[in-house]
Design an enzyme around this catalytic site. Sequence first.
Site, short mmCIF file in Angstrom:
data_model
loop_
_atom_site.label_atom_id
_atom_site.label_comp_id
_atom_site.label_asym_id
_atom_site.label_seq_id
_atom_site.Cartn_x
_atom_site.Cartn_y
_atom_site.Cartn_z
N HIS A 102 0.84 -1.20 0.00
CA HIS A 102 0.00 0.00 0.00
C HIS A 102 0.88 1.24 0.00
CE1 HIS A 102 -2.29 3.14 2.27
NE2 HIS A 102 -3.11 2.88 1.29
N ASP A 122 -4.94 3.81 -4.65
CA ASP A 122 -5.01 4.33 -3.29
C ASP A 122 -6.15 5.34 -3.18
OD1 ASP A 122 -4.55 5.32 -0.71
OD2 ASP A 122 -2.38 5.37 -1.00
N TYR A 135 10.29 12.80 -13.36
CA TYR A 135 11.46 11.92 -13.43
C TYR A 135 11.92 11.51 -12.03
CZ TYR A 135 12.18 13.34 -18.36
OH TYR A 135 12.05 13.58 -19.71
#
Length: 140
Positions: free
Chosen positions: A22, A64, A109
């Site tokens: 998670h 989530d 990035y």
Amino acid sequence: MLIGLNPLLSPDLLHALAAMGHGDEIAIVDSNFPATSCAKRLIRVDGISATTALDAVLSLLPLDSYVEHSAHVMQVVGDAKAVPEAVAEFTAIIGARGRVGSVERFAFYERAKRCFAIVQTGEGRLYGNIILTKGVIPPA
């Protein structure tokens, strides 16, 4: 082969999805993304689009629900409000599963470097990059 799984989910990708916890993140990126230099774990799925890969990953990965944005795309350089074709498709695929935020290119990035894994696709469209945050699977 396994019954009921999208055939695009390779053994390496299945392992990564199962091993994530998670809050861990996974990036699905286009063919131009510097994946080899950014990835802790690189999984290649050449020959398919990033949107096809996203659809396959979301067949197993819960997003989530405890964060503001459960997915993040890369902003267009010089026009943070622009919505490239791949990004519009990402948003449609995610739909009601979560909210999609955007991140400046170099911040994207850096976030990708912290991802559990990067899945590099054959996506040729620019800005075909998305980071997903794994959610929880509630008890049955």
